[in-house]
Design a protein around this motif. Structure first.
Motif, short mmCIF file in Angstrom:
data_model
loop_
_atom_site.label_atom_id
_atom_site.label_comp_id
_atom_site.label_asym_id
_atom_site.label_seq_id
_atom_site.Cartn_x
_atom_site.Cartn_y
_atom_site.Cartn_z
N VAL A 26 65.54 -25.73 38.37
CA VAL A 26 64.21 -25.28 38.74
C VAL A 26 63.30 -25.38 37.53
O VAL A 26 63.64 -24.90 36.45
CB VAL A 26 64.23 -23.82 39.27
CG1 VAL A 26 62.82 -23.32 39.55
CG2 VAL A 26 65.10 -23.71 40.51
N ALA A 27 62.16 -26.04 37.72
CA ALA A 27 61.13 -26.12 36.68
C ALA A 27 59.96 -25.26 37.13
O ALA A 27 59.45 -25.43 38.24
CB ALA A 27 60.70 -27.56 36.48
N LEU A 28 59.55 -24.35 36.28
CA LEU A 28 58.44 -23.44 36.59
C LEU A 28 57.26 -23.73 35.67
O LEU A 28 57.42 -23.84 34.46
CB LEU A 28 58.86 -21.99 36.35
CG LEU A 28 59.64 -21.28 37.43
CD1 LEU A 28 60.06 -19.90 36.94
CD2 LEU A 28 58.84 -21.16 38.69
N ARG A 29 56.09 -23.84 36.28
CA ARG A 29 54.84 -23.94 35.52
C ARG A 29 53.85 -22.99 36.20
O ARG A 29 53.12 -23.39 37.11
CB ARG A 29 54.32 -25.36 35.51
CG ARG A 29 55.16 -26.29 34.65
CD ARG A 29 54.48 -27.63 34.45
NE ARG A 29 54.42 -28.40 35.68
CZ ARG A 29 55.24 -29.40 35.98
NH1 ARG A 29 56.19 -29.73 35.16
NH2 ARG A 29 55.11 -30.04 37.12
N VAL A 30 53.89 -21.74 35.77
CA VAL A 30 53.09 -20.70 36.40
C VAL A 30 52.12 -20.14 35.37
O VAL A 30 52.54 -19.60 34.34
CB VAL A 30 54.00 -19.57 36.97
CG1 VAL A 30 53.17 -18.46 37.59
CG2 VAL A 30 54.99 -20.14 37.98
N ASN B 283 60.56 -13.01 42.03
CA ASN B 283 61.30 -12.26 43.05
C ASN B 283 61.96 -13.20 44.06
O ASN B 283 63.13 -13.04 44.41
CB ASN B 283 60.37 -11.26 43.74
CG ASN B 283 61.09 -10.34 44.68
OD1 ASN B 283 62.30 -10.13 44.57
ND2 ASN B 283 60.36 -9.77 45.62
N VAL B 284 61.20 -14.20 44.52
CA VAL B 284 61.75 -15.17 45.48
C VAL B 284 62.88 -15.97 44.83
O VAL B 284 63.91 -16.22 45.47
CB VAL B 284 60.64 -16.11 46.01
CG1 VAL B 284 61.23 -17.23 46.84
CG2 VAL B 284 59.62 -15.31 46.83
N LEU B 285 62.72 -16.34 43.57
CA LEU B 285 63.78 -17.08 42.89
C LEU B 285 65.03 -16.23 42.70
O LEU B 285 66.14 -16.75 42.74
CB LEU B 285 63.28 -17.63 41.56
CG LEU B 285 62.34 -18.82 41.67
CD1 LEU B 285 61.76 -19.19 40.31
CD2 LEU B 285 63.03 -20.02 42.32
N SER B 286 64.87 -14.93 42.52
CA SER B 286 66.06 -14.07 42.41
C SER B 286 66.81 -14.01 43.74
O SER B 286 68.04 -13.93 43.75
CB SER B 286 65.68 -12.66 41.93
OG SER B 286 65.01 -11.94 42.94
N ILE B 287 66.09 -14.10 44.84
CA ILE B 287 66.72 -14.11 46.17
C ILE B 287 67.47 -15.43 46.39
O ILE B 287 68.57 -15.46 46.93
CB ILE B 287 65.66 -13.90 47.27
CG1 ILE B 287 65.08 -12.49 47.20
CG2 ILE B 287 66.26 -14.17 48.66
CD1 ILE B 287 63.84 -12.28 48.05
N THR B 288 66.87 -16.53 45.97
CA THR B 288 67.44 -17.85 46.23
C THR B 288 68.38 -18.33 45.13
O THR B 288 69.02 -19.38 45.28
CB THR B 288 66.31 -18.90 46.42
OG1 THR B 288 65.48 -18.91 45.25
CG2 THR B 288 65.48 -18.59 47.64
N LYS B 289 68.48 -17.59 44.03
CA LYS B 289 69.28 -18.02 42.88
C LYS B 289 70.72 -18.39 43.22
O LYS B 289 71.20 -19.43 42.77
CB LYS B 289 69.26 -16.93 41.80
CG LYS B 289 69.97 -17.33 40.53
CD LYS B 289 69.88 -16.25 39.49
CE LYS B 289 70.58 -16.68 38.21
NZ LYS B 289 70.45 -15.64 37.17
N PRO B 290 71.45 -17.59 44.02
CA PRO B 290 72.84 -17.98 44.32
C PRO B 290 72.93 -19.35 45.00
O PRO B 290 73.81 -20.15 44.66
CB PRO B 290 73.33 -16.87 45.26
CG PRO B 290 72.44 -15.70 44.97
CD PRO B 290 71.11 -16.29 44.60
N GLU B 291 72.04 -19.63 45.92
CA GLU B 291 72.04 -20.91 46.64
C GLU B 291 71.65 -22.06 45.71
O GLU B 291 72.25 -23.13 45.74
CB GLU B 291 71.10 -20.83 47.84
CG GLU B 291 71.26 -21.93 48.84
CD GLU B 291 72.55 -21.85 49.65
OE1 GLU B 291 72.89 -22.86 50.28
OE2 GLU B 291 73.22 -20.80 49.64
N ILE B 292 70.65 -21.82 44.89
CA ILE B 292 70.20 -22.82 43.93
C ILE B 292 71.34 -23.16 42.96
O ILE B 292 71.61 -24.33 42.68
CB ILE B 292 68.94 -22.33 43.17
CG1 ILE B 292 67.72 -22.36 44.10
CG2 ILE B 292 68.68 -23.15 41.92
CD1 ILE B 292 66.48 -21.69 43.55
#
Length: 174
Positions: free
Chosen positions: A53-57, A37-46
């Motif tokens: 972005v590398a995710l290891r969740v 959810n946070v990445l969807s908010i920040t996606k345009p800026e990123i």
């Protein structure tokens, strides 16, 4: 537009609860979903800053916390990483987000490969009205620490291997 005003209302509601003396209103939620959810908010800026972005969740990581407040912490940390990378001369800009189980909780780390934070500033990072940015007000990291502490957790800074900054949030498990 509706999304932004709804997000602003959520932030205001979150800030009100943070500064009230009442107990934290908690619900169980999936950490991976909150990060997404946070990445969807920040996606345009990123995307506009050409940051990878590398995710290891780990799957099935559950927290029992105020999801709005934890979202605010992650949003602040990711936005700080984006701003550090935007100001960096680093050619290959990257944010790494990890989330994993600890014995008695969950650890979430947000790291960037920007220029890092000088040693003189590191000890004051979480103090109110202390900022490393010329336009910063010195509220973001203080607020992160306040929220994490309210939830019985801790937040700390480390220099990232290979350069950059790494912020580690540890919260008790659900």
């Amino acid at each position: 537009m509706l999304f932004r005003s709804q997000r602003a209302a959520n932030i205001i509601r979150s800030l009100r609860s943070i500064f009230s003396e009442s107990e934290v209103a908690t619900t169980e939620f999936e950490v991976g979903d909150l990060i997404a959810n946070v990445l969807s908010i920040t996606k345009p800026e990123i995307h506009s800053k050409n940051i990878q972005v590398a995710l290891r969740v780990e799957s099935d990581l559950v927290l029992n916390a105020d999801s709005g407040e934890i979202q605010q912490v992650l949003l602040n940390l990711i936005n700080n990483a984006i701003q550090a990378l935007a100001a960096s001369s680093q050619e290959s800009k990257k944010i790494t987000i990890t989330a994993q189980r600890l014995n008695d909780g969950v650890q979430i780390a947000i790291a960037d490969n920007a220029d890092g934070i000088d040693e003189g500033t590191q000890e004051q990072l979480f103090e109110l009205l202390t900022s490393t940015k010329s336009t910063g007000m010195g509220l973001g990291l203080w607020l992160c620490k306040h929220i994490v502490t309210r939830h019985g957790g801790q937040i700390r800074f480390e220099s990232n291997e290979g350069g950059g900054a790494k912020f580690i949030v540890e919260l008790p498990a659900a």
